[in-house]
Structures are given as structure tokens and as C-alpha cells.
Design a protein around this motif. Structure first.
Motif, PDB file in Angstrom:
ATOM      1  N   MET A   9       0.988  -1.112  -0.096  1.00 63.20           N
ATOM      2  CA  MET A   9       0.001  -0.064   0.096  1.00 63.20           C
ATOM      3  C   MET A   9       0.874   1.306   0.026  1.00 63.20           C
ATOM      4  O   MET A   9       1.794   1.340   0.828  1.00 63.20           O
ATOM      5  CB  MET A   9      -0.958  -0.079   1.290  1.00 63.20           C
ATOM      6  N   GLU A  10       0.513   2.206  -0.761  1.00 57.65           N
ATOM      7  CA  GLU A  10       1.247   3.351  -0.840  1.00 57.65           C
ATOM      8  C   GLU A  10       1.024   4.351   0.042  1.00 57.65           C
ATOM      9  O   GLU A  10      -0.060   4.344   0.722  1.00 57.65           O
ATOM     10  CB  GLU A  10       0.968   4.094  -2.218  1.00 57.65           C
ATOM     11  N   PRO A  11       2.198   4.945   0.575  1.00 60.15           N
ATOM     12  CA  PRO A  11       1.887   5.886   1.998  1.00 60.15           C
ATOM     13  C   PRO A  11       1.008   7.118   1.354  1.00 60.15           C
ATOM     14  O   PRO A  11       0.982   7.548   0.360  1.00 60.15           O
ATOM     15  CB  PRO A  11       3.292   6.430   2.078  1.00 60.15           C
ATOM     16  N   ARG A  12       0.036   7.558   2.715  1.00 55.92           N
ATOM     17  CA  ARG A  12      -0.576   8.761   2.259  1.00 55.92           C
ATOM     18  C   ARG A  12       0.164  10.005   2.150  1.00 55.92           C
ATOM     19  O   ARG A  12       1.300   9.915   2.757  1.00 55.92           O
ATOM     20  CB  ARG A  12      -1.543   8.789   3.478  1.00 55.92           C
ATOM     21  N   THR A  13      -0.420  10.894   1.211  1.00 60.12           N
ATOM     22  CA  THR A  13       0.254  11.892   1.093  1.00 60.12           C
ATOM     23  C   THR A  13       0.061  12.899   2.485  1.00 60.12           C
ATOM     24  O   THR A  13      -0.852  12.596   3.106  1.00 60.12           O
ATOM     25  CB  THR A  13      -0.163  12.809  -0.214  1.00 60.12           C
ATOM     26  N   ASN A  31     -19.486   5.038  12.933  1.00 62.13           N
ATOM     27  CA  ASN A  31     -18.380   6.112  13.190  1.00 62.13           C
ATOM     28  C   ASN A  31     -17.362   5.505  14.007  1.00 62.13           C
ATOM     29  O   ASN A  31     -16.167   5.963  13.954  1.00 62.13           O
ATOM     30  CB  ASN A  31     -19.134   7.375  13.880  1.00 62.13           C
ATOM     31  N   THR A  32     -17.593   4.817  15.135  1.00 63.52           N
ATOM     32  CA  THR A  32     -16.691   4.277  16.002  1.00 63.52           C
ATOM     33  C   THR A  32     -16.066   3.358  15.234  1.00 63.52           C
ATOM     34  O   THR A  32     -14.473   3.365  15.374  1.00 63.52           O
ATOM     35  CB  THR A  32     -17.451   3.431  17.022  1.00 63.52           C
ATOM     36  N   GLN A  33     -16.341   2.476  14.255  1.00 62.86           N
ATOM     37  CA  GLN A  33     -15.660   1.624  13.455  1.00 62.86           C
ATOM     38  C   GLN A  33     -14.617   2.333  12.677  1.00 62.86           C
ATOM     39  O   GLN A  33     -13.591   1.911  12.357  1.00 62.86           O
ATOM     40  CB  GLN A  33     -16.645   0.627  12.511  1.00 62.86           C
ATOM     41  N   HIS A  34     -15.029   3.387  11.917  1.00 63.36           N
ATOM     42  CA  HIS A  34     -14.413   4.333  11.076  1.00 63.36           C
ATOM     43  C   HIS A  34     -13.056   4.702  11.906  1.00 63.36           C
ATOM     44  O   HIS A  34     -11.819   4.698  11.475  1.00 63.36           O
ATOM     45  CB  HIS A  34     -15.192   5.424  10.430  1.00 63.36           C
ATOM     46  N   LEU A  35     -13.308   5.305  13.056  1.00 62.65           N
ATOM     47  CA  LEU A  35     -12.471   5.843  14.148  1.00 62.65           C
ATOM     48  C   LEU A  35     -11.301   4.644  14.355  1.00 62.65           C
ATOM     49  O   LEU A  35     -10.066   4.830  14.248  1.00 62.65           O
ATOM     50  CB  LEU A  35     -12.934   6.246  15.125  1.00 62.65           C
ATOM     51  N   GLU A  36     -11.834   3.541  14.664  1.00 62.47           N
ATOM     52  CA  GLU A  36     -10.886   2.466  14.899  1.00 62.47           C
ATOM     53  C   GLU A  36     -10.129   1.872  13.675  1.00 62.47           C
ATOM     54  O   GLU A  36      -8.813   1.768  13.943  1.00 62.47           O
ATOM     55  CB  GLU A  36     -11.638   1.133  15.326  1.00 62.47           C
ATOM     56  N   LEU A  37     -10.461   2.000  12.659  1.00 64.69           N
ATOM     57  CA  LEU A  37      -9.664   1.610  11.302  1.00 64.69           C
ATOM     58  C   LEU A  37      -8.732   2.740  11.145  1.00 64.69           C
ATOM     59  O   LEU A  37      -7.407   2.404  10.897  1.00 64.69           O
ATOM     60  CB  LEU A  37     -10.640   1.454  10.154  1.00 64.69           C
ATOM     61  N   GLU A  85      -0.521   3.211  10.532  1.00 63.95           N
ATOM     62  CA  GLU A  85       0.858   3.368  11.193  1.00 63.95           C
ATOM     63  C   GLU A  85       1.518   4.715  10.641  1.00 63.95           C
ATOM     64  O   GLU A  85       2.629   4.888  11.128  1.00 63.95           O
ATOM     65  CB  GLU A  85       1.439   2.207  10.988  1.00 63.95           C
ATOM     66  N   ASP A  86       0.872   5.524   9.783  1.00 61.30           N
ATOM     67  CA  ASP A  86       1.695   6.481   9.430  1.00 61.30           C
ATOM     68  C   ASP A  86       1.321   7.792   9.611  1.00 61.30           C
ATOM     69  O   ASP A  86       1.528   8.875   9.167  1.00 61.30           O
ATOM     70  CB  ASP A  86       1.450   6.596   7.890  1.00 61.30           C
ATOM     71  N   TRP A  87       0.558   8.134  10.909  1.00 66.68           N
ATOM     72  CA  TRP A  87       0.364   9.103  11.546  1.00 66.68           C
ATOM     73  C   TRP A  87       1.650   9.948  12.100  1.00 66.68           C
ATOM     74  O   TRP A  87       2.302   9.185  12.488  1.00 66.68           O
ATOM     75  CB  TRP A  87      -0.761   9.029  12.492  1.00 66.68           C
TER      76      TRP A  87
END
Length: 80
Positions: free
Chosen positions: A1-5, A47-53, A58-60
Motif C-alpha cells: 500500500m502506498e503511503p498517504r500524502t 463512526n466508531t468503526q471508522h475511527l478504529e480503522l 501506522e503513518d500518523w
């Protein structure tokens, strides 16, 4: 997976803030009060599931996840 910009990270973090706001408002009774309990529960669960995902990515960088983690905890404990 490509890193997020940086732009994608900012958009994702903003979307997480939106989910935090939705969860908080529903639990406080400030949103979806006219909806039935099942709809409120579904919205909090989604919304909780979205936040958990998202928080598991790991790229924060230095983003503050305090409100996100609090909303996850509140959302998981919510029962409409």
C-alpha cells in the motif's frame, strides 16, 4: 500500500474529527434525537468503526488522537 500524502493525512484527520463530533453529539442527545434508537446506534457504530480503522494506521505523525480515542471508548460503550 502506498503511503498517504500530507494532504491525504490532513483529510483523513479532518474526517476523524467529523466522526468524533457525530459520536459526541448523538451520545449527548444533540443529534438525531428524532431518529429511532436503532438508527442512532448504527450511526455511532459506523463512526466508531471508522475511527478504529483510521487510528490503527501506522503513518500518523504528531496528530493528537486523544479525542479520537475518547470517542472510540464512548462509542463502544454506547447503547441507544
Amino acid at each position: 500500500m502506498e503511503p498517504r500524502t500530507e494532504e491525504q493525512l490532513a483529510q483523513d484527520y479532518s474526517a476523524m474529527g467529523d466522526s468524533v463530533a457525530v459520536i459526541t453529539a448523538i451520545i449527548a442527545g444533540d443529534s438525531m434525537a428524532e431518529a429511532d434508537a436503532e438508527d442512532r446506534q448504527d450511526c455511532v457504530d459506523r463512526n466508531t468503526q471508522h475511527l478504529e480503522l483510521m487510528v490503527a494506521k501506522e503513518d500518523w505523525g504528531s496528530e493528537d488522537m486523544t479525542a479520537v480515542n475518547a470517542a472510540i471508548s464512548a462509542g463502544n460503550g454506547y447503547s441507544a
